[in-house]
Write a protein that holds these residues in place. Structure first.
Motif, PDB file in Angstrom:
ATOM      1  N   LEU A  12       0.534   5.561   7.319  1.00 39.81           N
ATOM      2  CA  LEU A  12      -0.226   5.092   6.167  1.00 39.81           C
ATOM      3  C   LEU A  12       0.283   3.717   5.717  1.00 39.81           C
ATOM      4  O   LEU A  12      -0.510   2.802   5.449  1.00 39.81           O
ATOM      5  N   ARG A  15      -0.845   1.066   8.130  1.00 41.68           N
ATOM      6  CA  ARG A  15      -2.268   0.748   7.937  1.00 41.68           C
ATOM      7  C   ARG A  15      -2.478  -0.106   6.680  1.00 41.68           C
ATOM      8  O   ARG A  15      -3.287  -1.030   6.680  1.00 41.68           O
ATOM      9  N   ASP A  20      -5.707  -2.215   5.409  1.00 45.09           N
ATOM     10  CA  ASP A  20      -6.651  -1.095   5.332  1.00 45.09           C
ATOM     11  C   ASP A  20      -6.760  -0.604   3.887  1.00 45.09           C
ATOM     12  O   ASP A  20      -5.828  -0.003   3.346  1.00 45.09           O
ATOM     13  N   ALA A  23      -6.561   3.257   3.349  1.00 49.02           N
ATOM     14  CA  ALA A  23      -5.177   3.736   3.409  1.00 49.02           C
ATOM     15  C   ALA A  23      -4.465   3.415   2.092  1.00 49.02           C
ATOM     16  O   ALA A  23      -3.694   4.239   1.579  1.00 49.02           O
TER      17      ALA A  23
END
Length: 194
Positions: A12, A15, A20, A23
């Motif tokens: 996570l 990301r 992201d 995320a």
């Protein structure tokens, strides 16, 4: 929401570091509640905690490139949060001190511009005239006629507690009015009479 498991959390964080946003939202949802509790424990202010969670997560987003190297995200997040909270509190204290200093300067008059007793009484009478009728009656009976709570209550057909409450509210309102209007009064007085 529970914190992600360590292997999921590392993924996570990687990301999030890559930008992201989904995320990042998952990271926010996993930690925002615990962060709020931590900030509340630091400051004893629910408002402070609620107002600063978003700012702290903005800092996380700004520092997202560092996230893959973070071994314990919760520890890192709380360290960032503690530093942020201390900086905000220092700023609040500094601003309050500056405000108090400014207010003090506004009331620090040259010797020849001091208000006379008559000027002060005029300001006080203006403050009293702004009170609601019942509060004004209670204040006058108490402060000028020196009646006791019980005597005022009997004369105005009120309970003793109501008289006490009215007097406290009236006194607070007068103090607030004088504090608000005194700097302006002094400014006008010194400008037009000196």
């Amino acid at each position: 929401m529970l914190a992600p498991h360590s292997h999921n959390e590392a993924d996570l964080l990687l990301r999030v570091a890559e930008g992201d946003q989904k995320a990042f939202a998952a990271l926010f949802h996993a930690y925002h509640h615990r962060l709020g509790i931590y900030l509340y424990q630091l400051t004893s202010s629910r408002t402070f905690a609620e107002e600063n969670i978003q700012d702290i997560f903005c800092k996380v987003w700004e520092k997202r490139a560092q996230l893959p190297e973070v071994q314990n995200f919760q520890h890192w997040l709380f360290a960032v949060s503690k530093n942020h909270a201390l900086n905000v509190l220092r700023k609040m204290v500094r601003e309050r001190a500056e405000q108090l200093n400014w207010e003090k300067q506004q009331l620090n008059l040259p010797q020849d511009a001091e208000l006379t007793t008559e000027d002060r009484l005029q300001l006080l009478h203006k403050a009293i005239s702004q009170l609601p009728p019942q509060q004004k009656k209670v204040f006058i009976l108490s402060r000028y006629q020196r009646l006791k709570y019980v005597e005022i209550a009997k004369e105005l057909n009120l309970s003793r507690e109501t008289v006490k409450s009215y007097l406290q509210i009236a006194t607070s309102s007068i103090r607030k009015y004088v504090n608000t209007h005194l700097p302006l009064f002094i400014f006008l007085f010194s400008r037009f009479f000196f």
